[in-house]
Design a protein around this motif. Sequence first.
Motif, short mmCIF file in Angstrom:
data_model
loop_
_atom_site.label_atom_id
_atom_site.label_comp_id
_atom_site.label_asym_id
_atom_site.label_seq_id
_atom_site.Cartn_x
_atom_site.Cartn_y
_atom_site.Cartn_z
N GLU A 120 0.84 -1.19 0.00
CA GLU A 120 0.00 0.00 0.00
C GLU A 120 0.88 1.25 0.00
O GLU A 120 1.93 1.29 0.64
CB GLU A 120 -0.93 0.03 1.22
N PHE A 121 0.42 2.27 -0.72
CA PHE A 121 1.11 3.54 -0.78
C PHE A 121 0.13 4.64 -0.38
O PHE A 121 -1.03 4.61 -0.76
CB PHE A 121 1.64 3.80 -2.20
N ASN A 122 0.63 5.60 0.41
CA ASN A 122 -0.22 6.67 0.91
C ASN A 122 0.37 8.03 0.56
O ASN A 122 1.59 8.22 0.65
CB ASN A 122 -0.36 6.56 2.43
N ALA A 123 -0.49 8.95 0.18
CA ALA A 123 -0.07 10.33 -0.10
C ALA A 123 -0.77 11.24 0.91
O ALA A 123 -2.01 11.23 1.00
CB ALA A 123 -0.45 10.75 -1.52
N PRO A 124 -0.03 12.01 1.68
CA PRO A 124 -0.66 12.89 2.68
C PRO A 124 -1.54 13.95 2.03
O PRO A 124 -1.36 14.29 0.86
CB PRO A 124 0.54 13.51 3.40
N LEU A 125 -2.48 14.46 2.80
CA LEU A 125 -3.36 15.51 2.31
C LEU A 125 -2.52 16.72 1.90
O LEU A 125 -1.69 17.19 2.67
CB LEU A 125 -4.35 15.91 3.41
N PRO A 126 -2.68 17.22 0.68
CA PRO A 126 -1.86 18.36 0.22
C PRO A 126 -2.23 19.65 0.97
O PRO A 126 -3.27 19.74 1.63
CB PRO A 126 -2.19 18.46 -1.27
N ALA A 127 -1.37 20.64 0.82
CA ALA A 127 -1.50 21.88 1.59
C ALA A 127 -2.83 22.58 1.39
O ALA A 127 -3.43 23.08 2.35
CB ALA A 127 -0.35 22.83 1.24
N ASP A 128 -3.33 22.61 0.14
CA ASP A 128 -4.59 23.34 -0.09
C ASP A 128 -5.77 22.69 0.61
O ASP A 128 -6.64 23.38 1.16
CB ASP A 128 -4.86 23.50 -1.60
N LEU A 129 -5.78 21.36 0.69
CA LEU A 129 -6.88 20.68 1.35
C LEU A 129 -6.71 20.69 2.87
O LEU A 129 -7.70 20.71 3.61
CB LEU A 129 -7.02 19.26 0.83
#
Length: 313
Positions: free
Chosen positions: A293-302
């Motif tokens: 599994e790969f995860n991408a953190p919530l970006p700055a704008d969100l």
Amino acid sequence: MSYYEPLVYLVPPEEEGFILKTVLQKRLMVSRKLLSRIKLTEQGITVNGERQYINIKVKAGDRVEIRMEEEQSEDILPQELPLHILHEDEHLLILAKDAGIIVHPTHGHYVNTIANGVVFHWQQAGITCRFRPVHRLDQETSGVLAIAKTPYVHQQISEQMIQHLVKKEYLAFVWGTVASPSGTINEPIDRDPEQPHVRIVRPDGYAAVTHYEVVKQFEKAALVRIWLETGRTHQIRVHMRHLGHPLLGDKMYLLEQYEEEAAELEATERLHRQALHAFKLGFVHPGTREWTEFNAPLPADLSDLEQWLADKR
């Protein structure tokens, strides 16, 4: 002629006497189309170092190897662009895609895409690969993007997607108070006959299933986790609108009842796209054969949007 690293399979005792074609298709899971392509390649299929026909019988301990020719995307212009690499090995490149960037060049849009940046990255690293995204994300959607480095890897993950074995999870900010903490939307989707670029729920459409769970409820909006069984165009946006909760920042599928709230958000100039982020992607890794599994953190704008919504309570 240059080849990628070979795929290797050691025949176990219980498969003594199996036809090589069976081993390739049932154990290495090589598709019929890819197998036909590999057969035409010099040294494409070997057993114990010798090229073989696929109708021979294998013996216990035989070393079966598949070799595929190296390829590159000669039609994609290498361009130095910022790439957020989550993981890279000889099989896959996993990125955290920014919102606002297109994955693949299209007519009239030949630069400033993920493909341009990846081809440049591989060129600088001395890697010869063709750009093969195994799935797509809309231009305005951020999140995890997987790119296969070989035809075999692409085929393996694509097959998992067809069998609904790939886990794709999203985070979305939607308008309104979501009555049920979790649920499933099972409604067919197809084009709007009056606006072909827009999708709508319609009885004669294509089957589409979306699951959701409320993560946080704010005063006028909610953060929801969403996972899909199908992958229709605009599926999340259409289904959430059908539920009565369109995505924040999504002008195409906005409901009239939320126009005032949407105008207030737009005036802050903090969100310039639909609030949708692909935060998790999971599948059986074609190289290790293990669940990954790969995860991408919530970006700055969100993240900023989440704080703004929390402050409005």
